[in-house]
Scaffold this active site. Structure first.
Site, PDB file in Angstrom:
ATOM      1  N   ASP A 104       0.817  -1.219  -0.109  1.00  0.00           N
ATOM      2  CA  ASP A 104      -0.141  -0.015  -0.113  1.00  0.00           C
ATOM      3  C   ASP A 104       0.966   1.290   0.026  1.00  0.00           C
ATOM      4  O   ASP A 104       1.902   1.167   0.268  1.00  0.00           O
ATOM      5  CB  ASP A 104      -0.974  -0.049   1.178  1.00  0.00           C
ATOM      6  N   ASN A 141      -7.417  -3.276  14.330  1.00  0.00           N
ATOM      7  CA  ASN A 141      -8.728  -3.311  13.991  1.00  0.00           C
ATOM      8  C   ASN A 141      -9.099  -4.704  13.206  1.00  0.00           C
ATOM      9  O   ASN A 141     -10.078  -4.855  12.455  1.00  0.00           O
ATOM     10  CB  ASN A 141      -9.605  -2.117  13.145  1.00  0.00           C
ATOM     11  N   HIS A 200      -7.334  -5.042  10.248  1.00  0.00           N
ATOM     12  CA  HIS A 200      -7.020  -4.895   8.817  1.00  0.00           C
ATOM     13  C   HIS A 200      -5.790  -5.460   8.404  1.00  0.00           C
ATOM     14  O   HIS A 200      -4.758  -5.962   9.262  1.00  0.00           O
ATOM     15  CB  HIS A 200      -6.901  -3.367   8.693  1.00  0.00           C
ATOM     16  N   GLU A 235      -9.785  -2.018   5.513  1.00  0.00           N
ATOM     17  CA  GLU A 235     -10.354  -1.656   6.583  1.00  0.00           C
ATOM     18  C   GLU A 235     -11.487  -2.703   6.986  1.00  0.00           C
ATOM     19  O   GLU A 235     -11.889  -3.303   5.905  1.00  0.00           O
ATOM     20  CB  GLU A 235     -10.457  -0.488   6.652  1.00  0.00           C
TER      21      GLU A 235
HETATM   22  P1  PGA Z   1       2.272  -1.801  12.865  1.00  0.00           P
HETATM   23  O1  PGA Z   1       1.034  -1.965  11.635  1.00  0.00           O
HETATM   24  O2  PGA Z   1       3.281  -2.842  12.240  1.00  0.00           O
HETATM   25  O3  PGA Z   1       2.822  -0.445  13.013  1.00  0.00           O
HETATM   26  O4  PGA Z   1       1.632  -2.307  14.034  1.00  0.00           O
HETATM   27  C1  PGA Z   1       0.558  -2.799  11.242  1.00  0.00           C
HETATM   28  C2  PGA Z   1      -0.831  -2.836  10.283  1.00  0.00           C
HETATM   29  O5  PGA Z   1      -1.468  -1.893  10.555  1.00  0.00           O
HETATM   30  O6  PGA Z   1      -1.066  -3.468   9.432  1.00  0.00           O
END
Ligand code: PGA
Length: 255
Positions: free
Chosen positions: A67, A136, A138, A143
């Protein structure tokens, strides 16, 4: 899903790196899928060490990232291209022209999303995709409520994700509202996926992803349908799991 519980974040990262390195050694022209975020940093650090000390060779590797924010130039300090360059690409011998991230600056973003999918396909698909997980549930910027069959497209970031990511920006208002992300359908086509999660803030999402019902409200649950998904969690991220899981991968040996 193969779930492996590691005692800490470092051993989680070492296993993820070893899994990716195996693919590279088996297939020097492998197509690798990379992720941004705090969680993969240890994995990238170990792959950099393997490159420097063990000669792990990325010279023929092609990479695709999950992304990118919409509206941040590749040179912007918070763009995911910059993140990958600073934390990984600039420290290994992966050719810059072989690295791909979605284009968040394209005039015609829909056409750029289709082109991204076509480019992945033109290289024969992704051999192994590294994933983090959001608190959450995702994966990439898919999302909750994302279609489980979705392809690369623009997504609106949830308030929770913008808040979580605001730690990297001067203030919350600076966090972009949109991102281009591979879809869940895109991720599911990778031959192998490795999801890593560390820390107590991920415990609920990990429990839902591994042991909960498949639902678009927790996009990571789609991986339950993937034929070759490895989930590596540290002790804190595993606290919501009801079952116990091994600390090593299953190795089948014919006596
Ligand atoms: P993080 O993010 O590794 O910074 O916890 C993971 C994500 O949001 O996919």
């Amino acid at each position: 899903m193969e779930v492996v519980m590691k005692p800490d974040e470092q051993s989680m990262s070492l296993m993820a790196a070893a899994t990716i390195a195996d693919v590279i050694r088996r297939k020097p022209r492998a197509v690798l899928g990379f992720a941004t975020g705090s969680t993969p940093l240890g994995t990238y650090g170990e792959l950099i060490r393997m490159h420097r000390e063990e000669g792990l060779d990325f010279s023929q590797i092609v990479s695709f990232n999950l992304d990118e924010y919409v509206g941040l130039a590749p040179s912007h300090p918070q763009s995911y291209r910059r993140f990958m360059e600073d934390n990984f690409f600039n420290h290994i011998n992966l050719r810059p022209e072989n690295t791909n991230l979605p284009d968040g600056m394209a005039d015609d973003i829909e056409a750029a999303c289709r082109a991204y999918e076509a480019k992945i396909a033109s290289f024969g698909g992704i051999d192994i995709q590294l994933l983090g997980i959001g608190a959450n549930g995702h994966i990439a910027f898919n999302e909750p409520s994302s279609s489980l069959g979705s392809r690369t497209r623009v997504k609106t970031l949830s308030d929770k994700t913008r808040k979580d990511n605001s730690r990297f920006f001067a203030n919350a208002a600076e966090v972009p509202r949109y991102a281009v992300t591979m879809g869940i359908g895109t991720i599911m086509e990778a031959r192998e996926v490795v999801l890593i999660a560390g820390g107590a803030s991920k415990a609920d999402a990990v429990a839902a992803a591994v042991e909960g019902p498949i639902t678009a409200m927790c996009p990571a649950t789609a991986l339950q349908l993937h034929p070759h998904a490895l989930v590596i969690v540290d002790r804190e991220a595993a606290t919501g799991l009801r079952y116990s899981y091994p600390s090593e991968r299953l190795k089948v040996t014919k006596d």
